[in-house]
Design an enzyme around this catalytic site. Structure first.
Site, PDB file in Angstrom:
ATOM      1  N   SER A  91       0.885  -1.077   0.012  1.00 54.00           N
ATOM      2  CA  SER A  91       0.005  -0.112   0.112  1.00 54.00           C
ATOM      3  C   SER A  91       0.941   1.008   0.151  1.00 54.00           C
ATOM      4  O   SER A  91       1.740   1.228   0.534  1.00 54.00           O
ATOM      5  CB  SER A  91      -0.676  -0.019   1.253  1.00 54.00           C
ATOM      6  N   CYS A 127      -5.859  -0.607  14.815  1.00 56.52           N
ATOM      7  CA  CYS A 127      -7.221  -1.047  14.217  1.00 56.52           C
ATOM      8  C   CYS A 127      -7.888  -1.670  15.644  1.00 56.52           C
ATOM      9  O   CYS A 127      -9.107  -1.663  15.641  1.00 56.52           O
ATOM     10  CB  CYS A 127      -6.943  -2.161  13.317  1.00 56.52           C
TER      11      CYS A 127
HETATM   12  C1  PLP Z   1      -1.967  -1.126   7.183  1.00 53.71           C
HETATM   13  C2  PLP Z   1      -1.848  -2.468   6.708  1.00 53.71           C
HETATM   14  C3  PLP Z   1      -2.833  -3.107   6.076  1.00 53.71           C
HETATM   15  C4  PLP Z   1      -4.173  -2.291   5.406  1.00 53.71           C
HETATM   16  O1  PLP Z   1      -3.810  -1.312   4.229  1.00 53.71           O
HETATM   17  P1  PLP Z   1      -4.445  -0.431   3.620  1.00 53.71           P
HETATM   18  O2  PLP Z   1      -3.967   0.252   2.538  1.00 53.71           O
HETATM   19  O3  PLP Z   1      -4.729   0.560   4.634  1.00 53.71           O
HETATM   20  O4  PLP Z   1      -6.091  -1.055   3.221  1.00 53.71           O
HETATM   21  C5  PLP Z   1      -3.012  -4.255   5.651  1.00 53.71           C
HETATM   22  N1  PLP Z   1      -1.740  -5.224   6.227  1.00 53.71           N
HETATM   23  C6  PLP Z   1      -1.024  -4.660   6.849  1.00 53.71           C
HETATM   24  C7  PLP Z   1       0.169  -5.305   7.383  1.00 53.71           C
HETATM   25  C8  PLP Z   1      -0.902  -3.269   7.192  1.00 53.71           C
HETATM   26  O5  PLP Z   1       0.032  -2.740   8.039  1.00 53.71           O
END
Ligand code: PLP
Length: 406
Positions: A203, A330
């Site tokens: 991401s 989260c």
């Molecule tokens: C932040 C994160 C996600 C979610 O990513 P988004 O782009 O915010 O949906 C998934 N997996 C891990 C390990 C993360 O740190």
């Protein structure tokens, strides 16, 4: 002058690099074309920008540009990888192997599939430092296993899994291997070939790029991985993910990856040094503090500490000018102890007393000095007010105390 509040929560998101923003800006205004418009200059300009970004992103993970599928973020990438494989390979079976410390985007996805009767799931335990044992992966594989999903680096404790070894086992057994590498890409070297990864989620907003854009790497050969689309539409992204491409965000994602590739080596040395200084100053000054996660094999900017006799939430309230996280970002909305820490065998009390420090590109030594001072001051004050701490210091074994019923 140092500005308050200080942002030390870089695992939850990161500030966008100004160089990334600068690259994106023209694509909101004069270069606004739809990359799928094949018959005019606006479309061509957008398509060209997408091609460049795809190459920048692929280069960072040693993939081919054609293997990058754009999504809205790692949550969607995890969903697409897992649901897409399960649906596409249902003739072979529906068994998935993953681990208890995965991000919710993976855990909730496999849970949903299981609840719908579409999958059976093996959740692997981890060791005290949060690592998946590759031999556990091997032993869990059956002839019905269609997917192994193990994360690269954990978002709470930063521990880095033995991905290459797991990739090797997956290949040996002919099982597809998905890796949620959201915390690792851009911070530590990632090579999908060398690591034997078939599908990989990551991401932009965790690596100083914009929010709302992510990618799923989907291997094209050795083997050619196929996934069922989870959204119907114009057939974009080789039919795997329909929807008009978010050109400005993708341009930013590409630039963010390019910068990471160029600066990762120096940045990780700088962050490790800063992180180690933070760790030794805090743990040296305060007794009964415990490091969570692997002592060395973890992300450069990660530090997760439990402060006995102190509630993590109270600690955060006591230092509102430092942005930190207790447990996972989260789960901090609910007061459940972090499931990741619980999986390492950390007790409920110590899990509730944990703080995650997430250092990033824009943190300074001055900010670390301030944080050290503040943490020591607030923990000391909270402990002075804690009857439990007093009793423990007086030599009372807290396990023998008879608590009054509430
Ligand atoms: C932040 C994160 C996600 C979610 O990513 P988004 O782009 O915010 O949906 C998934 N997996 C891990 C390990 C993360 O740190």
């Amino acid at each position: 002058m140092m500005k308050l509040p200080i942002f030390l929560d870089n695992h939850s998101t990161s500030p966008m690099d100004p160089r990334v923003l600068e690259t994106m800006l023209p694509y909101f205004t004069e270069k606004f074309g739809n990359a799928a418009s094949r018959n005019h200059a606006f479309g061509w300009a957008a398509e060209e920008a997408i091609d460049t970004a795809r190459k920048q992103i692929a280069k960072l993970i040693n993939a081919d540009a054609k293997e990058i599928v754009f999504t809205s973020g790692a949550t969607e990438s995890d969903n697409l990888a897992i649901k897409g494989v399960l649906e596409m390979y249902k003739e072979k079976g529906s068994h998935i192997i993953t681990a208890v410390t995965e991000h919710r985007a993976v855990l909730d996805t496999v849970k949903t599939l299981e609840a719908k009767g579409l999958a059976t799931v093996t959740l692997l335990q981890v060791d005290k430092q949060g690592m998946v044992n590759p031999e556990d992966v091997r032993n869990a594989i059956t002839d019905k296993t269609v997917l192994i999903s193990v994360m690269l680096a954990n978002n709470e404790i930063g521990s880095i899994n033995p991905i290459k070894q797991i990739g090797k086992i997956a290949k040996e057994k002919g099982v597809l291997f998905h890796c949620d590498a959201t915390q690792g890409v851009g911070k530590i070297p990632v090579d999908v070939q060398d690591m034997g990864i078939d599908l990989m989620s990551f991401s932009a907003h965790k690596i100083y790029g914009p929010k709302g854009i992510g990618a799923l790497y989907v291997r094209k050969k050795n083997p050619r991985v196929r996934i069922a689309a989870q959204m119907d539409g114009g057939g974009h992204e080789r039919g795997m993910r329909s929807g008009t491409l978010a050109v400005p965000l993708i341009v930013g994602f590409g630039k963010a990856c390019e910068i990471c590739g160029q600066e990762m080596a120096a940045e990780s040395v700088r962050l490790t040094k800063m992180r180690d200084r933070l760790q030794s100053a805090i743990m040296g000054a305060l007794e009964e503090t415990y490091l969570n996660g692997h002592p060395t094999n973890r992300l450069p900017g990660n530090l997760n500490i439990s402060f006995a006799y102190v509630e993590g939430e109270s600690l955060l309230m006591g230092m509102k000018d430092i942005a930190l996280s207790s447990g996972s970002a989260c789960t901090s909305a609910t007061l459940e102890p972090s499931y990741v820490l619980r999986a390492l065998g950390v007790g409920t009390e110590l899990a509730h007393s944990s703080i995650r420090f997430g250092l990033g590109r824009f943190n300074t030594d001055e900010e670390i000095d301030y944080t050290i001072k503040k943490v020591i001051e607030v923990v000391t004050k909270l402990r002075e007010m804690s009857p439990l701490y007093e009793m423990a210091k007086d030599g009372v074994d807290l396990k023998t105390v008879q608590w009054a019923a509430h």
